[in-house]
Motif scaffolding. Structure first.
Motif, short mmCIF file in Angstrom:
data_model
loop_
_atom_site.label_atom_id
_atom_site.label_comp_id
_atom_site.label_asym_id
_atom_site.label_seq_id
_atom_site.Cartn_x
_atom_site.Cartn_y
_atom_site.Cartn_z
N ARG A 22 0.73 -1.02 0.08
CA ARG A 22 -0.09 -0.02 -0.06
C ARG A 22 0.90 1.27 -0.13
O ARG A 22 1.80 1.35 0.80
N ARG A 23 0.55 2.28 -0.85
CA ARG A 23 0.84 3.47 -0.83
C ARG A 23 -0.30 4.65 -0.90
O ARG A 23 -1.30 4.04 -1.13
N TYR A 24 0.40 5.67 -0.63
CA TYR A 24 -0.65 6.80 -0.75
C TYR A 24 -0.22 7.94 -1.62
O TYR A 24 0.83 8.40 -1.65
N MET A 41 -4.87 9.16 -1.45
CA MET A 41 -5.79 8.08 -2.17
C MET A 41 -4.71 6.89 -2.11
O MET A 41 -3.62 6.87 -2.08
N MET A 42 -5.38 5.79 -1.31
CA MET A 42 -4.64 4.41 -1.08
C MET A 42 -4.63 3.82 -2.50
O MET A 42 -5.54 3.66 -3.35
N VAL A 43 -3.30 3.53 -2.83
CA VAL A 43 -3.08 2.58 -4.25
C VAL A 43 -2.45 1.16 -3.82
O VAL A 43 -1.57 1.32 -2.63
N GLU A 67 -5.07 12.25 6.93
CA GLU A 67 -3.49 12.38 7.17
C GLU A 67 -2.83 11.28 8.02
O GLU A 67 -1.96 11.02 7.76
N ASN A 68 -3.76 10.76 8.93
CA ASN A 68 -3.26 9.57 9.60
C ASN A 68 -3.38 8.16 8.70
O ASN A 68 -3.16 7.00 9.21
N GLU A 69 -3.91 8.17 7.41
CA GLU A 69 -3.86 7.23 6.59
C GLU A 69 -5.16 6.22 7.07
O GLU A 69 -4.90 4.99 6.81
#
Length: 188
Positions: A22-24, A41-43, A67-69
């Motif tokens: 996961r990345r943002y 956005m989560m990718v 901001e805290n995912e």
């Protein structure tokens, strides 16, 4: 007891790989009602190349995070007019609505170049289907049975100078983009 330990170990390994992918990314999302959202956005990225984003992670619904995912909102593709972000290779990418999913807007000019996304049901792999759309709304499919040179020649038939240039091109993505840009410049 051994089965339980094996299952736990496999679950731990699989979940580690899954969550580590996961990345943002920072996105600008325009909804169909023209509301604009600036968010993260989560990718999901490729397991072996951490810069390669998997379109399957958002082409049907975008998961926005704070901001805290932490998950903030899930927005279905049919509610999205456009979505843009800078990918992990520092290239700007644009997606637009294609009904119940998003498609890639590769080039936006007098002739637009789109890539429709499809996902294989068995293995989850992604395929892209290229096509051009001119200002009159005519669609020119690019693919196995519709050679790029032939379809591009039809799309830019009103520009004889560029037709001559096409004859000597391989017509890979770089050549196609170059011709589309030159055609757009000639019409301005």
């Amino acid at each position: 007891m051994k089965t339980y330990k094996l299952f736990t170990l496999l679950f731990f390994i699989l979940s580690t790989f899954t969550f580590s992918q996961r990345r943002y990314v920072d996105v600008v999302l325009v909804k169909t009602n023209n509301d604009t959202i600036h968010s993260k956005m989560m990718v999901i990225v490729n397991l072996f190349n951490k810069k390669l984003i998997n379109d399957a992670s958002f082409y049907k619904k975008a998961i926005l995070v704070d901001e805290n995912e932490k998950k903030k909102a899930k927005i279905k593709a049919k509610e999205i007019k456009s979505l843009s972000f800078t990918n992990l290779f520092d290239n700007k990418v644009n997606y637009v609505n294609d009904g119940n999913q998003l498609k890639v807007l590769v080039y936006d000019g007098k002739i637009k170049w789109y890539q429709r996304i499809s996902q294989h049901m068995m293995d989850g792999s992604i395929s892209y289907h290229d096509y051009l759309v001119n200002e009159a709304g005519e669609v020119f499919q690019l693919g196995l049975f519709n050679h790029r040179k032939n379809q591009l020649s039809k799309a830019i038939a009103d520009n004889p100078e560029l037709l001559k240039v096409i004859e000597n091109q391989r017509m890979d993505n770089i050549d196609l983009l170059d011709i589309l840009k030159r055609y757009n410049d000639s019409k301005n």
